[in-house]
Design an enzyme around this catalytic site. Structure first.
Site, mmCIF file in Angstrom:
data_model
loop_
_atom_site.group_PDB
_atom_site.id
_atom_site.type_symbol
_atom_site.label_atom_id
_atom_site.label_comp_id
_atom_site.label_asym_id
_atom_site.label_seq_id
_atom_site.Cartn_x
_atom_site.Cartn_y
_atom_site.Cartn_z
ATOM 1 N N LYS A 380 -7.309 9.950 -3.199
ATOM 2 C CA LYS A 380 -5.855 10.004 -3.155
ATOM 3 C C LYS A 380 -5.393 9.792 -1.710
ATOM 4 C CE LYS A 380 -5.706 13.390 -6.929
ATOM 5 N NZ LYS A 380 -5.035 12.594 -7.963
ATOM 6 N N ARG A 457 -9.479 13.189 -17.922
ATOM 7 C CA ARG A 457 -9.739 12.758 -19.297
ATOM 8 C C ARG A 457 -11.237 12.667 -19.583
ATOM 9 N NH1 ARG A 457 -6.394 7.355 -18.392
ATOM 10 N NH2 ARG A 457 -5.320 8.884 -17.087
#
Length: 599
Positions: A380, A457
């Site tokens: 990030k 996920r």
């Protein structure tokens, strides 16, 4: 035969690794002496109840030879667990005694009499006197000062408005008028009212407060217990301050709250007790999310889950799977994410079973448990990446365990609930998962990782397969999964994805009762085209468009078609930017939903 080794040190003990790195730690290790390739297992005390994330250490590793390289890795893991030498203080949740009463407001004795008012309640006659009966009575007792001050301060009863006056003439030391506004949800209105009263009590250092509504007669009789419950919830949550990481803090002064004018009896008492039970879970969930990643590691999260199971051991049990056990279950998707971190993963499974009677429904609550998310090799970066906020990426697990704590207190009948979290960190190292790698989930499906920052996920995939294998009928998963959902719905609304209309009706109904905002989103099957891989069964991310939808479609690949399933993306409402604190979002809705499924 087992060889048990205990290493305990809370203050002066040291572990040296070449460079004399000093670490305070506490751990318990068990070595099965009969195996040729020994494996260490860990066990935890109840840290959250006793020390609120005090100085602790979790150790879990497998080895064939205790090489110097492995020894160095062990010492590094130890150092990470106490990074920064942060030792959170022990704080107790607020303990407030609630009572529903019917007494004369003018005669009530205490620190603050708080009256919730709307704009309509403040309407005055031609003599500038209140038309509202309760305000009129108080105003007469105060020789007209209440109406005079409300006019001078331009107090109109809007939400967020309040005025607290210290006036002679009443049994209470202070009188407060709190604006109720006109929120769409009565639950939100009355909870906000309770929070405003708690804020006034803090400011005045009040220990006992009475709360009433200027128009309590206008509340339908069947809604009065839930109204009192919402007010009590707001007062409890408004009193709580998470001061574990501050060098100085004040203890809350509020000790008792009388709720006047909404009736008395067993039904309202039951609802007030329910508010306390749910708030205990919400506060627990808030503390989990607020805790920084150097304190709340995957192992500590597992310890906190175990402490809840121990506290309510009559109905809750805990099972923690280590890396080797996850390998046995072929959880390649989850373990791929965890591989880069020095802090080992912990697969957490709590189970609620009612204290007696037949189980008619089996449910599972699955929470995303990334205690920190760096993004991995797709790290990030840049403005708005919010890497400093990635401690909140375990907000789904906090909701699940907060619900477990509340349900452990409530003990609903006829329902079995499984609470499942695949806890780990998403970090960067030479052993970490790379973009382009292909990993295999526990249902045999293969995933080409085209973005290591879509890791949640991947952990949920194996957690959902595990939940389905338990034979549950319904699954609700919660995750801080996508920024796309925040873009679509903003910071206060969670996105709901499910192919089941019946389950959507159940959960959205529970959310409405709880005062939480959920919005059902489409599961557009045609978007799955963007998730197809040229070399594996699927990729883990599609394009930027419809990102929250493709994420839900990905999760659907790991749910048995016979199981009713819902995914709730809580990336927005998990955190309150204004208060710079966790919200405990999802816990009231989950508890209400489970109770609706109980007998």
């Amino acid at each position: 035969m087992y060889l048990s080794v205990s290493i305990i040190n809370t203050a002066a003990g040291t572990l040296y690794n070449g460079r004399a790195s000093r670490v305070a730690f506490s751990a318990s290790l068990t070595l099965p002496s009969s195996t040729s390739s020994p494996r260490f297992y860990h066990s935890f005390p109840s840290h959250f109840a006793n020390s609120r994330f005090g100085p602790i250490l979790e150790i879990s590793w497998n080895f064939t030879a205790l090489s110097s390289r492995r020894s160095n890795r062990m010492a590094y893991s130890t150092a990470r667990a106490t990074l920064g030498l942060t030792q959170p203080k022990k704080i107790d949740p607020p303990k407030i005694s609630f009572a529903a009463k019917e007494v004369d407001l003018a005669e009530w004795k205490g620190d603050i009499l708080a009256v919730g008012v709307t704009e309509k309640d403040l309407v005055k006659d031609e003599n500038s006197k209140f038309k509202n009966v309760i305000l009129q009575k108080l105003d007469i007792k105060l020789s007209g000062l209440l109406s005079e001050i409300s006019s001078e301060e331009d107090f109109t009863g809007k939400a967020g408005q309040s005025t607290v006056l210290r006036l002679p003439g009443l049994g209470s030391k202070r009188v407060g008028l709190i604006g109720l506004g006109s929120a769409a949800s009565p639950v939100v209105t009355y909870r906000s009212f309770g929070e405003a009263v708690a804020a006034a009590a803090k400011s005045a250092q009040a220990s006992n407060v009475a709360i009433t509504l200027a128009s309590s007669d206008a509340v339908p009789a069947e809604l009065k217990p839930s109204t009192a419950s919402a007010i009590a919830t707001g007062a409890l949550l408004g009193t709580f301050d998470d001061n574990r990481f501050r060098s100085e803090s004040k203890q809350p002064s509020l000790k008792s709250v009388d709720i006047i004018g909404l009736g008395t009896g067993p039904e309202i008492d039951k609802k007030l007790k329910y508010a306390e039970d749910v708030c205990s879970g919400i506060i627990f969930g808030k503390q989990l999310v607020n805790a920084p990643a150097n304190v709340l590691t995957p192992g500590v999260l597992a310890a906190e889950a175990q402490s809840v199971a121990l506290e309510y051991s009559d109905v809750l049990s805990a099972k923690i799977l280590d890396v080797e056990q996850c390998k046995d279950l072929k959880m390649g998707s989850y373990l791929g994410v965890a591989e880069a971190s020095a802090n080992p993963p912990h697969f957490i499974h709590l189970c609620y079973k009612p204290p007696g009677g037949e189980v008619k429904t089996k449910l599972a609550l699955v929470g995303k448990g990334l205690t920190f998310d760096s993004g991995g090799y797709n790290i990030k970066t840049g403005a708005g990446c919010s890497i400093e906020m990635m401690k909140v990426d375990m907000g789904g697990s906090a909701a699940v365990f907060g619900a477990a704590k509340a349900l452990g207190r409530i003990k609903p009948a006829g329902v079995e609930v499984h609470f499942i979290v695949a806890a780990c960190e998403n970090m960067i190292s030479g052993t970490g998962m790379r973009p382009g790698d292909i990993i295999t989930a526990s249902n045999g499906k293969t995933i080409e990782v085209n973005n290591t920052d879509a890791e949640g996920r991947l952990t949920l995939a194996d957690a959902l397969v595990y939940a389905c294998n338990l034979g549950v009928e319904k699954i609700v998963d919660l995750a801080t999964l996508t920024g796309a959902c925040v873009v679509a719905l903003g910071p206060s609304i969670a996105g709901v994805f499910t192919p089941s209309d019946d389950l959507a009706k159940e959960v959205l109904g529970a959310a409405e009762v709880s005062g939480e905002k959920l919005w059902r989103m489409p599961m557009e099957e045609s978007y799955w085209e963007s998730m197809k891989s040229g070399v594996a069964d699927m990729v883990n991310t599609g394009g930027r468009q419809g990102g929250s939808i493709t994420a839900a479609l990905f999760l659907k690949q790991f749910v048995d078609e016979k199981v009713q399933w819902m995914h709730i993306d809580i990336a927005g409402p998990v955190w309150n930017d204004k208060k710079k604190a966790a919200t405990g979002f999802g816990i009231p809705t989950l508890v209400e939903w489970v109770l609706n499924n109980s007998s």
